[in-house]
Design an enzyme around this catalytic site. Sequence first.
Site: not given
Lengths: 383, 383
Positions: B146, B168, B179, B259, B378, B383
């Site tokens: 992702t 992942k 996740t 991230e 994040n 959006s």
Amino acid sequence: MSVTAAKGFQAAGIAAGIKENGNPDLALVVNRGPRLAAAGVFTSNRVKAAPVLWSEQVLRGGQVSAVVLNSGGANACTGPAGFQDTHATAEKVAEVLGHSAGEVAVASTGLIGIRLPMDKLLPGVETAAAALSQHGGEKAAIAIKTTDTVHKTAVAEGDGWTVGGMAKGAGMLAPGLATMLVVLTTDADVDSAELDTALRAATRTTFDRVDSDGCMSTNDTVLLLASGASEVVPDTAAFHEAVRAVCDDLAQQLIRDAEGASKDIRIEVVGAASEDDAVEVGRSIARNNLLKCAVHGEDPNWGRVLSAIGTTSAAFEPDQLNVAINGVWVCKGGQVGEDRDLVDMRYREVRITADLAAGQESAVIWANDLTADYVHENSAYSS
Amino acid sequence: MSVTAAKGFQAAGIAAGIKENGNPDLALVVNRGPRLAAAGVFTSNRVKAAPVLWSEQVLRGGQVSAVVLNSGGANACTGPAGFQDTHATAEKVAEVLGHSAGEVAVASTGLIGIRLPMDKLLPGVETAAAALSQHGGEKAAIAIKTTDTVHKTAVAEGDGWTVGGMAKGAGMLAPGLATMLVVLTTDADVDSAELDTALRAATRTTFDRVDSDGCMSTNDTVLLLASGASEVVPDTAAFHEAVRAVCDDLAQQLIRDAEGASKDIRIEVVGAASEDDAVEVGRSIARNNLLKCAVHGEDPNWGRVLSAIGTTSAAFEPDQLNVAINGVWVCKGGQVGEDRDLVDMRYREVRITADLAAGQESAVIWANDLTADYVHENSAYSS
């Protein structure tokens, strides 16, 4: 008006040189009586700063004649020598005012792990005592600021009596009280047992439900002092409400001034089986970094609300959860509800409602968004 | 080599059009036997995605012939219709491969709360099945990304058998698994009960101790499939160690690719009265936003470590705590220790050691720093 709104109190705020930039850093609040009743609530962090350990002892006696507060250093994790510094500070205040040190509360805020410059603090006590005034409340509120951008005061008027207060706190805001120092004063004629009841009831639903960044401080202190100078014994319910109102006002000011925040998030959990469940769920949502980022980006990402609820032990069924953001029920029955494009998140206050559909209880927790400014402010604090 | 390093497995990764940007988004892993033994560990989040609910059922049978994974949508909080989508996906795989749907595990990752585009996913299953290859492991690993910047694979070789895997995960990395979607395969001749024992032991000290951002996902799935194709019954200890090594390798890759992170924080808690205490303290440190900011700023702010420890219920005395950062004991006996200026925090890995001085147990938790890039990534994800 701050801590000198109520009769019987004097205060001062001065620059003692504890802060290297020369800003005010020492506050003194003195209760001139006739009563010296007091109550206190302290951090639940097990690593407690020296002034917390000291003031907890003082408050056991239920009498406080003066509170001395410094910014520019937390005096936390400073060992026996740090405790000795707190003790010496209280002794100095007692000597200057002609009080007993056992009735002098001490509070400190600033960086953890450094000793206070006592060669500046102790002379500062003399300077502050000389500056004491019944109009000194604002200056005291200014002297306890750390990263606060504004000083915080509040007042509630009763029927012939007053409750006033000051607060500082901008980061490390979390349950078990935030990194906050709060002094409340009243001229109502109330004994220390009643003050304790009123203060615990008030903090439980105000300061204890502010969760700006999930970080609990070593120094949190909230004190309530009564002088009895109004000579009015207040109606109990009215007095409790006045204390709660001042705490709530100050708590809101803390959230609005939280470090780096661009949004204030009001998280209301409804339909809970118990108030404890509602608080647990509210805190879990308040501390979810991904959700805090989404709110910063004005993204009504309700999936992150559900994933936060799912980590709790509260009573609920996943397929009965409902979530509203700013009044739009974007999640109904655990899945997509009203159109998320209807959610307007442009304003500073963002309201999240989580309905657990499991009972009648509720609670409100206040949090802030997570921003690059928060990271920036807190990545260079002690260097 | 990924999931096709072990004999008896085929895999494929293709772009089915689930992701609007046309990147690969559908992976298929098929066990050609002779064994179809399998074990699984899933998120402990009570809000579980449809594929988690489905795959938990499948794994109860201990047999998995194929795993179909998609990125581009988590299929979480999608209600009964979302569950139906997962069921239809498994049925499609079963139809194309000639298997039973009850032996087809499904995993999904992406945004919560949106339905999957089944008109693209189901044809994608046919495309993936046609592309199955014993060299398809890398492509499968790529198709489950992702926000991952790199695909993640690992292999461990035993005596005549192999354990391989792919993972992942880049955000929402927290206990109860991150996740993450992970598929491990082996050609060792092991039954499902033994796979389950090995997998639970391995995840407990690897994936379960990754706490990048304190956020627990709705979709975490770790599967271990055994084909028995090597015809070798492995030594139990060696097999457990191989599974643990592959999990550890993949967990480290997750942390390094988290991230927005600029630092990987290795938090080792020693001197704990129990392993549970050590894990509780490690997690509390790992989730302290102020400390995460300090690490980002290369500031050895040990006071924030102590204030995080102080919020736990672990056995310790505040005045006996010791903290080292990158080998320098900056806090000894709950107060200032060695010179903090000796701490060199320039490199990506930062090591924090917290000594509770309360026993002999220990645990390691991995976390990341908090950065403006994390906030940026994040705050605009959905959006």
